[in-house]
Design a protein around this motif. Structure first.
Motif, PDB file in Angstrom:
ATOM      1  N   PRO A 142      -4.035 -28.753 -18.793  1.00  8.05           N
ATOM      2  CA  PRO A 142      -4.674 -27.457 -18.524  1.00  8.05           C
ATOM      3  C   PRO A 142      -4.928 -26.673 -19.819  1.00  8.05           C
ATOM      4  O   PRO A 142      -3.994 -26.221 -20.475  1.00  8.05           O
ATOM      5  CB  PRO A 142      -3.657 -26.727 -17.642  1.00  8.05           C
ATOM      6  CG  PRO A 142      -2.772 -27.781 -17.088  1.00  8.05           C
ATOM      7  CD  PRO A 142      -2.740 -28.882 -18.106  1.00  8.05           C
ATOM      8  N   VAL A 143      -6.175 -26.561 -20.185  1.00  9.69           N
ATOM      9  CA  VAL A 143      -6.584 -25.835 -21.390  1.00  9.69           C
ATOM     10  C   VAL A 143      -7.131 -24.492 -20.947  1.00  9.69           C
ATOM     11  O   VAL A 143      -8.091 -24.419 -20.180  1.00  9.69           O
ATOM     12  CB  VAL A 143      -7.643 -26.621 -22.196  1.00  9.69           C
ATOM     13  CG1 VAL A 143      -8.109 -25.823 -23.397  1.00  9.69           C
ATOM     14  CG2 VAL A 143      -7.085 -27.982 -22.619  1.00  9.69           C
ATOM     15  N   GLU A 144      -6.491 -23.416 -21.427  1.00  8.89           N
ATOM     16  CA  GLU A 144      -6.910 -22.074 -21.067  1.00  8.89           C
ATOM     17  C   GLU A 144      -8.048 -21.604 -21.972  1.00  8.89           C
ATOM     18  O   GLU A 144      -8.169 -22.035 -23.113  1.00  8.89           O
ATOM     19  CB  GLU A 144      -5.722 -21.116 -21.183  1.00  8.89           C
ATOM     20  CG  GLU A 144      -4.574 -21.478 -20.254  1.00  8.89           C
ATOM     21  CD  GLU A 144      -3.399 -20.542 -20.393  1.00  8.89           C
ATOM     22  OE1 GLU A 144      -3.615 -19.331 -20.618  1.00  8.89           O
ATOM     23  OE2 GLU A 144      -2.262 -21.021 -20.276  1.00  8.89           O
ATOM     24  N   SER A 145      -8.849 -20.690 -21.462  1.00 12.37           N
ATOM     25  CA  SER A 145      -9.929 -20.114 -22.253  1.00 12.37           C
ATOM     26  C   SER A 145      -9.350 -19.110 -23.249  1.00 12.37           C
ATOM     27  O   SER A 145      -8.596 -18.217 -22.857  1.00 12.37           O
ATOM     28  CB  SER A 145     -10.943 -19.423 -21.337  1.00 12.37           C
ATOM     29  OG  SER A 145     -11.991 -18.874 -22.104  1.00 12.37           O
ATOM     30  N   GLY A 146      -9.684 -19.281 -24.508  1.00  8.51           N
ATOM     31  CA  GLY A 146      -9.202 -18.342 -25.516  1.00  8.51           C
ATOM     32  C   GLY A 146      -9.511 -18.807 -26.923  1.00  8.51           C
ATOM     33  O   GLY A 146      -9.706 -19.997 -27.176  1.00  8.51           O
ATOM     34  N   VAL A 184      -5.852 -14.869 -28.971  1.00  7.46           N
ATOM     35  CA  VAL A 184      -4.702 -15.055 -28.079  1.00  7.46           C
ATOM     36  C   VAL A 184      -3.395 -15.030 -28.869  1.00  7.46           C
ATOM     37  O   VAL A 184      -2.331 -14.758 -28.298  1.00  7.46           O
ATOM     38  CB  VAL A 184      -4.786 -16.355 -27.252  1.00  7.46           C
ATOM     39  CG1 VAL A 184      -6.049 -16.378 -26.399  1.00  7.46           C
ATOM     40  CG2 VAL A 184      -4.681 -17.586 -28.125  1.00  7.46           C
ATOM     41  N   PRO A 186     -13.318 -24.243 -22.601  1.00  7.11           N
ATOM     42  CA  PRO A 186     -12.636 -25.390 -21.990  1.00  7.11           C
ATOM     43  C   PRO A 186     -13.602 -26.244 -21.177  1.00  7.11           C
ATOM     44  O   PRO A 186     -14.516 -25.732 -20.533  1.00  7.11           O
ATOM     45  CB  PRO A 186     -11.595 -24.748 -21.070  1.00  7.11           C
ATOM     46  CG  PRO A 186     -11.425 -23.363 -21.573  1.00  7.11           C
ATOM     47  CD  PRO A 186     -12.738 -22.971 -22.178  1.00  7.11           C
ATOM     48  N   THR A 227       1.229 -24.516 -24.960  1.00  7.00           N
ATOM     49  CA  THR A 227       0.110 -23.842 -24.312  1.00  7.00           C
ATOM     50  C   THR A 227      -1.127 -24.179 -25.125  1.00  7.00           C
ATOM     51  O   THR A 227      -1.106 -24.083 -26.361  1.00  7.00           O
ATOM     52  CB  THR A 227       0.321 -22.311 -24.280  1.00  7.00           C
ATOM     53  OG1 THR A 227       1.587 -22.034 -23.683  1.00  7.00           O
ATOM     54  CG2 THR A 227      -0.771 -21.632 -23.485  1.00  7.00           C
ATOM     55  N   TYR A 243      -5.361 -23.781 -25.816  1.00 12.13           N
ATOM     56  CA  TYR A 243      -6.530 -22.911 -25.657  1.00 12.13           C
ATOM     57  C   TYR A 243      -7.753 -23.550 -26.308  1.00 12.13           C
ATOM     58  O   TYR A 243      -7.649 -24.279 -27.287  1.00 12.13           O
ATOM     59  CB  TYR A 243      -6.300 -21.564 -26.355  1.00 12.13           C
ATOM     60  CG  TYR A 243      -5.215 -20.726 -25.753  1.00 12.13           C
ATOM     61  CD1 TYR A 243      -5.475 -19.864 -24.687  1.00 12.13           C
ATOM     62  CD2 TYR A 243      -3.915 -20.777 -26.250  1.00 12.13           C
ATOM     63  CE1 TYR A 243      -4.467 -19.090 -24.133  1.00 12.13           C
ATOM     64  CE2 TYR A 243      -2.908 -19.993 -25.708  1.00 12.13           C
ATOM     65  CZ  TYR A 243      -3.196 -19.157 -24.654  1.00 12.13           C
ATOM     66  OH  TYR A 243      -2.194 -18.374 -24.112  1.00 12.13           O
TER      67      TYR A 243
END
Length: 165
Positions: free
Chosen positions: A73-77, A81, A66, A60, A62
Motif C-alpha cells: 500500500p503506497v500512500e499519496s504524498g 509528508v 501512486p 510507510t 509514499y
C-alpha cells in the motif's frame, strides 16, 4: 542494435516495470530492517516496502502519484509528508525521480537517510539532482555502503547517511 542486446533491454524494462529499478538483496533488506522504522518516498509500486514488510519492518511508503495494483500500500504524498514525522524514522529514497523532491526531503528530515541508486558520475544519472548530493556531503556522514546487483548500464548501491552532530 543486435538482437541479444534488444532482448536484454526488453527483459530489463519488463523487470523494472514489474518490480523496481533497484534490485534488493537479502543483505540490503536485513540492513534496512535494522534501521526501522522507515519512511520511503517515491516508492512507486512499493516493491522494496513489500519485501521489508514481509520481514516485519515498520515502513510507510509514499509516492506523488501512486499506481494501481502496487506490491505494497503506497500512500499519496510527497516530501511534505515528512513534516508529520520526526528524527526516529529513517528516510528511504530508492532512485528518487529527477528534480527537487529528494533535495527538499533532506531539508525537511532530521534523521538518517538511506539512498539507493547511483552516485554522481556513474551510469544513467537519472536521479534526484546535484543539490541532493551537495546536502548529503555537507550535512551527513556516510555510514555504510552495500553493493547491489544492477541492470546493465547502472551501478546501484545502498548508502546509509547519518546527520552530522
Amino acid at each position: 542494435m543486435p538482437i541479444s542486446a534488444q532482448w536484454e533491454t526488453d527483459v530489463q524494462q519488463r523487470l523494472i516495470a514489474e518490480y523496481a529499478f533497484a534490485i534488493p538483496t537479502r543483505e540490503a533488506l536485513e540492513y534496512l530492517r535494522e534501521q526501522g522504522p522507515l519512511i520511503e518516498l517515491g516508492a512507486w509500486k512499493g516493491y522494496w516496502a513489500y519485501e521489508l514488510d514481509n520481514r516485519g519492518v515498520d515502513i510507510t511508503a509514499y509516492d506523488i502519484d501512486p499506481i494501481l495494483d502496487p506490491w505494497f500500500p503506497v500512500e499519496s504524498g510527497d516530501q511534505d509528508v515528512l513534516l508529520e514525522y520526526g528524527q526516529a524514522e529513517t528516510l528511504v529514497l530508492c532512485w528518487p525521480p529527477v528534480g527537487p523532491m529528494a533535495y527538499e526531503a533532506l531539508l525537511l528530515h532530521d534523521g538518517d537517510v538511506v539512498y539507493i541508486g547511483e552516485r554522481p558520475g556513474e551510469g544513467y544519472k537519472a536521479f534526484a539532482d546535484m543539490r541532493f548530493f551537495d546536502v548529503l556531503t555537507a550535512r551527513y556522514e556516510h555510514v555504510t555502503q552495500i553493493d547491489l546487483p544492477s541492470h546493465p548500464g547502472a551501478k546501484d548501491d545502498l548508502h546509509h547517511f547519518r546527520p552530522l552532530d
